[in-house]
Design a protein around this motif. Structure first.
Motif, PDB file in Angstrom:
ATOM      1  N   HIS A   5      -4.366  -6.984  -4.954  1.00 45.76           N
ATOM      2  CA  HIS A   5      -5.285  -6.292  -5.866  1.00 45.76           C
ATOM      3  C   HIS A   5      -6.484  -5.713  -5.098  1.00 45.76           C
ATOM      4  O   HIS A   5      -6.967  -4.635  -5.417  1.00 45.76           O
ATOM      5  N   PHE A  35      -3.006  -1.970  -9.987  1.00 46.45           N
ATOM      6  CA  PHE A  35      -1.701  -2.103  -9.334  1.00 46.45           C
ATOM      7  C   PHE A  35      -1.154  -3.491  -9.679  1.00 46.45           C
ATOM      8  O   PHE A  35      -1.801  -4.507  -9.414  1.00 46.45           O
ATOM      9  N   LYS A  94       2.107   1.861  -3.423  1.00 45.34           N
ATOM     10  CA  LYS A  94       1.065   2.457  -4.266  1.00 45.34           C
ATOM     11  C   LYS A  94       0.968   3.958  -3.983  1.00 45.34           C
ATOM     12  O   LYS A  94       0.918   4.787  -4.886  1.00 45.34           O
ATOM     13  N   CYS A 104      -4.903  -2.662  -3.089  1.00 43.66           N
ATOM     14  CA  CYS A 104      -4.269  -1.585  -3.882  1.00 43.66           C
ATOM     15  C   CYS A 104      -4.954  -1.316  -5.221  1.00 43.66           C
ATOM     16  O   CYS A 104      -4.550  -0.379  -5.929  1.00 43.66           O
ATOM     17  N   TYR A 153       0.833  -1.210   0.000  1.00 42.24           N
ATOM     18  CA  TYR A 153       0.000   0.000   0.000  1.00 42.24           C
ATOM     19  C   TYR A 153       0.869   1.262   0.000  1.00 42.24           C
ATOM     20  O   TYR A 153       0.576   2.234  -0.694  1.00 42.24           O
ATOM     21  N   ASP A 189       4.191   1.247  -9.535  1.00 44.34           N
ATOM     22  CA  ASP A 189       3.233   0.572 -10.417  1.00 44.34           C
ATOM     23  C   ASP A 189       2.783  -0.784  -9.905  1.00 44.34           C
ATOM     24  O   ASP A 189       1.800  -1.326 -10.401  1.00 44.34           O
ATOM     25  N   GLY A 190       3.514  -1.348  -8.926  1.00 41.02           N
ATOM     26  CA  GLY A 190       3.117  -2.665  -8.453  1.00 41.02           C
ATOM     27  C   GLY A 190       4.141  -3.246  -7.508  1.00 41.02           C
ATOM     28  O   GLY A 190       5.046  -2.541  -7.049  1.00 41.02           O
TER      29      GLY A 190
END
Ligand code: C5P
Length: 232
Positions: free
Chosen positions: A167, A174, A149, A170, A146, A154-155
């Motif tokens: 998923h 993400f 993010k 976030c 988190y 981006d991930g």
């Protein structure tokens, strides 16, 4: 369902073995270059792989003060790689600095920037006794995701088994990049919590990182194509 892309882990000691492997492929693929190969061959290998038309995840896991990470990312972006990563443990300021550096250094599209939450080699005991983190491992990983993010990343790199939860926390956009992939009937090697390509797709993995099931297969191209077919 979102598309799942295969990233082949180019875990070879030098460019001789890496290029012998890539010579087998007559289509562009996405590869992961890690510390072993990059520290042996330097930026030149990135240039050579790009010239062959492949995409690159440069897995160097940066972790330093924000200003140093920003400058380093500026240089990595100029290599025209497609994805890089940092340790989320470096904090939000460091992660935002990474993005700034990438934006300054890229020629076109900014490389994707992914966070490592907790290394899979970190055990619950190590977290508590060595790192003095009392929060449970899975909750720590979700919190780090988190934070990544919020910092504009981006991930994250995570296990297939965490992909859905990340998923949920976030958002679907993400990205989750998941190693530990083994097609049914192949060797686990030293991986512990494995998953098949189809299961990874079902759990929402955006990218699967696959090494030995492709690089050590008797027919690497066939192994790659078979995983690609499983993801369709
Ligand atoms: O050969 P194999 O498919 O196990 O390779 C997986 C790749 O993903 C290796 O490059 C490994 O270092 C990397 N990786 C991993 N687990 C993580 C993070 C990265 O296996 N948690």
């Amino acid at each position: 369902m979102a598309e799942t892309t295969i990233i082949v882990a180019l875990d070879f000691p030098s460019k001789t073995e890496a290029f012998a492997f890539l010579d087998k492929f007559h289509e562009p693929i996405y590869v992961k270059v890690g510390m072993e190969l990059f520290y042996k061959e330097g930026p030149e290998i990135i240039k050579n792989i790009k010239e062959r038309g492949h995409k690159i995840f440069l897995d160097l896991k940066l972790h330093d003060i924000p200003n140093t990470v920003k400058s380093a990312m500026r240089n990595l972006a100029s290599l025209d790689v497609d994805m890089v990563n940092v340790h989320a443990a470096g904090g939000k300021k460091m992660m935002s600095a990474a993005i700034e550096g990438l934006e300054e250094g890229c020629k076109g599209t900014r490389p994707l920037c992914i966070a490592v939450t907790q290394l899979t080699s970190t055990s619950p005991e190590m977290l508590k006794e060595e790192l003095l983190i009392e929060t449970e491992l899975a909750a720590t990983a979700a919190h780090y995701a988190y934070m990544a993010k919020e910092a504009g990343l981006d991930g994250v790199v995570c296990s297939v088994h965490e992909s859905r939860k990340i998923h949920e926390v976030c958002g679907e956009d993400f990205l989750t990049v998941t190693p530990g992939i083994r097609p049914a009937g192949t060797s686990k090697d030293d991986q512990v919590r494995i998953a098949t390509p189809a299961y990874a797709k079902d759990q929402g993995s955006n990218f699967i990182v696959v090494g030995r099931p492709i690089t050590q297969a008797p027919d690497s191209v066939e192994a790659y194509k078979s995983i690609k077919a499983e993801l369709k």
